[in-house]
Design an enzyme around this catalytic site. Sequence first.
Site, PDB file in Angstrom:
ATOM      1  CG  HIS A  29     -53.773 -23.696  11.732  1.00 30.60           C
ATOM      2  ND1 HIS A  29     -52.678 -23.294  12.451  1.00 30.60           N
ATOM      3  CD2 HIS A  29     -53.374 -24.820  11.073  1.00 30.60           C
ATOM      4  CE1 HIS A  29     -51.666 -24.128  12.241  1.00 30.60           C
ATOM      5  NE2 HIS A  29     -52.073 -25.053  11.421  1.00 30.60           N
ATOM      6  CD  GLU A  82     -53.828 -26.384  14.278  1.00 26.27           C
ATOM      7  OE1 GLU A  82     -54.386 -26.877  13.269  1.00 26.27           O
ATOM      8  OE2 GLU A  82     -52.604 -26.505  14.500  1.00 26.27           O
TER       9      GLU A  82
END
Length: 303
Positions: A168, A271
């Site tokens: 992330h 991400e």
Amino acid sequence: MTKQELAVLNEEFGMISTLDIREVSGVPVIFVSTPDAHARIALQGGQVLSWQPAGHSAVLWTSKAAVYQTGRGVRGGVPVCWPWFGAGDEGKPAHGFVRTRMWQLRETNWLGNQLIIRLGIRDDEETRKIWNHSFDLELQVVLGRTLVMRLVSRNTGSQSMTLTEGLHTYFNVGDIANTEVTGLARTLYLDKVHDMDRHIQSGAVSFTGETDRVYLDTDSICVIHDREHDRRIGIRKLGSLSTVIWNPWRDKAAGFTDMQPDEYKQMLCVETCNAVSNQVVVDPGKQHVMEAEILVEAGTTRP
Ligand code: TA6
């Protein structure tokens, strides 16, 4: 972590004038300084917190209001979302349970002029109550002129495990309103801001408000055109079929206690994931590798 435990870690893994482990508000953090880059990696969550290659400003973003606290992920860097990406089932944490747990430092070593750092986490009684699988999850960080992060999911049990996952990554941009992402044109995405509506991306992704999109069935290289910093940030990936693009914008950012009100202007998440329908099945004794490589080049070209 006691001072004794920290001393033992530094004894085993420290590298004179290159790498040492220090505590930041109780969280052990690896500090790295090589001729090519500076970086910090928290043992909690196996979370890369910062990466600044020589000659460039910081590439990863962490909030000025980030909280370093046992059991809480830091807002920024590269949280590891595993063994699910997104909301968990009833009563289970969003983005899985490994990003708030302590990982073990397994190796620090030079491979040529690249510094390798391996961290890992295995199942225990607590994790099996949340997710009843035996696993070994390892993050391999390779620091050189680029940043490589390799997430290795090993199934050490007797049942196949189905997982979604994400690196992330929070990127530092000069101004989100003067930033675009290329590499996703003509790609299907689910719009999380509008009830997961399905759309096909037209041209570059630009930002005028809250943006939260899961691009599916894509292994494309993405490029962040960070015009304020006059640079391009490339994200190359392997073993990943989803790319998530997220900026909370003003109102949602105002709801985060670990983010200052206007900070959303300087951050952008691109991400590297396997999310939603791009789930991964790992059979007993097998492993799955998802890798992201980040590189920076000066100068921006219109996409
Ligand atoms: O990857 C985007 C996202 O799923 C957003 O929907 C938002 O929830 C973000 O992750 C941050 O999640 P966190 O749990 O770290 O606050």
